[in-house]
Design an enzyme around this catalytic site. Structure first.
Site, PDB file in Angstrom:
ATOM      1  CG  ASP A 152      -1.928   1.075   1.266  1.00 17.16           C
ATOM      2  OD1 ASP A 152      -1.754   2.067   0.535  1.00 17.16           O
ATOM      3  OD2 ASP A 152      -2.895   0.966   2.047  1.00 17.16           O
ATOM      4  CG  HIS A 153       3.038   4.197  -3.197  1.00 17.59           C
ATOM      5  ND1 HIS A 153       4.049   4.574  -2.342  1.00 17.59           N
ATOM      6  CD2 HIS A 153       3.486   4.512  -4.441  1.00 17.59           C
ATOM      7  CE1 HIS A 153       5.051   5.083  -3.014  1.00 17.59           C
ATOM      8  NE2 HIS A 153       4.739   5.060  -4.314  1.00 17.59           N
ATOM      9  NE  ARG A 154      -4.050   3.882   1.535  1.00 15.92           N
ATOM     10  CZ  ARG A 154      -5.142   3.475   2.178  1.00 15.92           C
ATOM     11  NH1 ARG A 154      -6.141   4.324   2.397  1.00 15.92           N
ATOM     12  NH2 ARG A 154      -5.241   2.229   2.604  1.00 15.92           N
TER      13      ARG A 154
END
Length: 561
Positions: A533-535
């Site tokens: 998850d790039h967040r």
């Protein structure tokens, strides 16, 4: 007089319906119960005439030849009741005295039973491993006697179907949920009167039943009046199903209205057919197996859309084009998804909301594979299957303790990262019905041997459909290994609310340059695919983490440092 089960032609059969009530006056050969086996449905007639004083079986009971079904009080029924009342003989007076004595005995028995009545307890659902799940099937009815740990409810989460056991032995008084309801942990779902309680009906009820004419042979039994109007089923929510007060006639109303035996209902579940949508062709609209087959054939040939399951979540995609024009689309065929696939779709739809990226790498596991080859013989003698997956789990669990951000969750308001102190490793297992993900708890504290044992146990339970909610809950990270299925790499989907998943493809021998020797050497290389998850995870950290896992797998001794 005892009326017993005749020769059934099978070892045992299940009581599907009881066609008489206490107090009914029946004639010889009147049907009293309907018995179901896997092969046939049989209506059992009474071998004598009289008044029903006791019903010795319940719906769902297994009966065998010679078992008592009902008890009758033999009586001569006169066509001229008035003349009989006027011509009371001494013998009849004696009979009345006997009846009075019997009633007094019955009163004593009822009083004794009342004194031994257990308390009614409302029970809540156990931890089902997810925030909410759907009730797929209710396996008991009001009035049934259940034993502790007997399966009474089938719950479907996004990854598995789980049977909920009875929390105690006793008689089912109320069922507080319906098939199709969405339920949550701790929600009240059943009321059970503890074992030893009396099942005797109030005398007023018995008197009312005595006034009711006996059912004719072949008539479909009607539900007892509840004093409340019957309501059509409506869409439900978690809150609505919790607050709804149910009467006996309204319990599981949608399925209760279907006139079909257990064998037919079982076949419908196996075919994935909503039995409430099937039209029965037998007497009183009873559904036969042939009706199920005809229903399935009709759906396939007419290409009708399957009824939308309650609680279905839209993917947001537009509708399919009309494919009825064969000159454009050609011939088509529809197939139902399995239950597991259906309940997985909402979870998979979450991935459309995640900014997911995949990092690829290779791990040289030549030396690790040699070590596995040395160990697997002795472990096999102990009944343990040692696969490369056990080494991947151990290395990844250790890497997560060194890089805790990959073992975390993003808060709902997107302002905090919730770090997990333990590594609960989800292991994706392929089954005939779809993918399930059982969990190895506290993997960071376990050795490769213990991990191998648990992988074998969980995989076996998954294939046998015996995973419990505890087996499925609490994962902080997931590994999906394609083993020897082939392929060089793939993009696994992050299993929200986790922030990472590691995929492992088939290891292959590849030429690797040895700078010291200035030559290529054959090495066993394992492809790794880390989706994240790039967040929460940035690209640089993902590259470092994947390389760290690859290094640990190349030399597991590093974990000991």
């Amino acid at each position: 007089m005892d009326i017993k089960a005749p020769d059934l032609g099978v070892d045992s059969a299940e009581v599907s319906e009881i066609m008489v009530a206490v107090g009914d006056v029946i004639e010889k050969d009147d049907n009293i119960v309907l018995l179901e086996s896997d092969k046939a449905s049989v209506e059992v007639p009474s071998s004598a005439a009289g008044k029903v004083t006791k019903i010795s079986v319940s719906v769902g009971d297994q009966v065998t030849e010679g078992m008592v079904l009902i008890e009758l009080e033999s009586a001569e029924v006169s066509d001229d009741a008035d003349d009989k009342a006027e011509e009371v003989t001494d013998a009849e007076q004696a009979d009345e005295s006997t009846e009075d004595a019997a009633e007094e005995d019955t009163d004593v028995e009822e009083s004794a039973a009342d004194a031994s009545e257990g308390a009614s307890t409302t029970h809540a659902l156990p931890d089902i491993g997810v925030d909410e799940a759907q009730v797929a099937e209710i396996m008991v009815s009001v009035g049934d006697t259940v034993s502790a740990d007997e399966s009474i409810l089938l719950i479907e989460s996004d990854k598995a179907s789980v049977e909920v056991p009875a929390p105690e032995a006793g008689v089912v008084e109320k069922i507080l949920v319906n098939a199709g309801d969405t339920v949550a942990n701790g929600q009240d779902f059943i009321v059970i009167k503890a074992a030893g309680s009396s099942n005797a009906k109030p005398k007023a009820d018995t008197a009312k039943k005595a006034d009711k004419p006996a059912p004719k042979a072949g008539d479909k039994p009607q539900p007892a009046p509840t004093g409340e109007p019957k309501q059509a089923p409506a869409p439900t929510s978690t809150a609505a199903s919790t607050d709804k007060k149910l009467t006996e006639a309204q319990v599981n109303e949608k399925l209760a209205d279907v006139y079909a035996g257990p064998a037919v209902r079982k076949l419908a579940r196996q075919l994935g057919v909503d039995i409430t949508q099937v039209n029965g062709s037998a007497l009183n609209d009873r559904i036969l197996k042939e009706d199920l087959f005809a229903h399935v054939k009709n759906r396939l040939t007419t290409q009708q859309a399957a009824p939308a399951a309650q609680g279905a979540v839209s993917s947001g995609l537009p509708k399919l084009p009309d494919m009825s024009k064969t000159e454009i689309w050609g011939e088509t065929e529809t197939q139902d998804l399995s239950r597991l696939q259906k309940v997985s779709i909402p979870q998979l739809n979450y991935n459309t909301l995640l900014p997911q990226v995949t990092q690829f790498d290779l791990s040289d596991i030549t030396e690790t594979e040699k070590l596995r080859g040395e160990l697997k013989g002795s472990m096999k003698a102990e009944g343990i299957g040692l696969t490369i997956l056990a080494f991947i789990v151990k290395a990844t669990a250790y890497a997560l303790t060194q890089h805790p951000r990959f073992n975390s969750h993003l808060s709902d308001d997107n302002t905090q990262v919730i770090l997990r102190k333990s590594v609960n490793m989800g292991i994706a297992v392929a089954t005939d019905d779809g993918l399930v993900v059982p969990v190895i708890k506290n993997a960071q504290d376990k050795g490769i041997k213990q991990i191998a044992i648990e992988i074998g146990e969980l995989a076996g339970k998954a294939r046998d459909k015996k995973l419990t909610t505890k087996d499925m809950q609490g994962a902080s990270f997931t590994i999906s290994s394609q083993g020897i299925l082939g392929g060089t790499a793939f993009t696994p989907l992050v299993n929200w609310p986790q922030v990472g998943i590691l995929g492992a493809s088939e290891a292959t021998m590849q030429p690797v340059w040895n700078a010291a020797k200035q030559t290529f050497e054959p090495r066993l290389m394992l492809p790794l695919s880390l989706s994240y998850d790039h967040r929460v995870i940035n690209g640089a950290d993902a590259a470092v983490f994947t390389r760290y896992v690859a290094t640990l797998l190349a030399d597991p001794r590093r974990i000991l440092l």
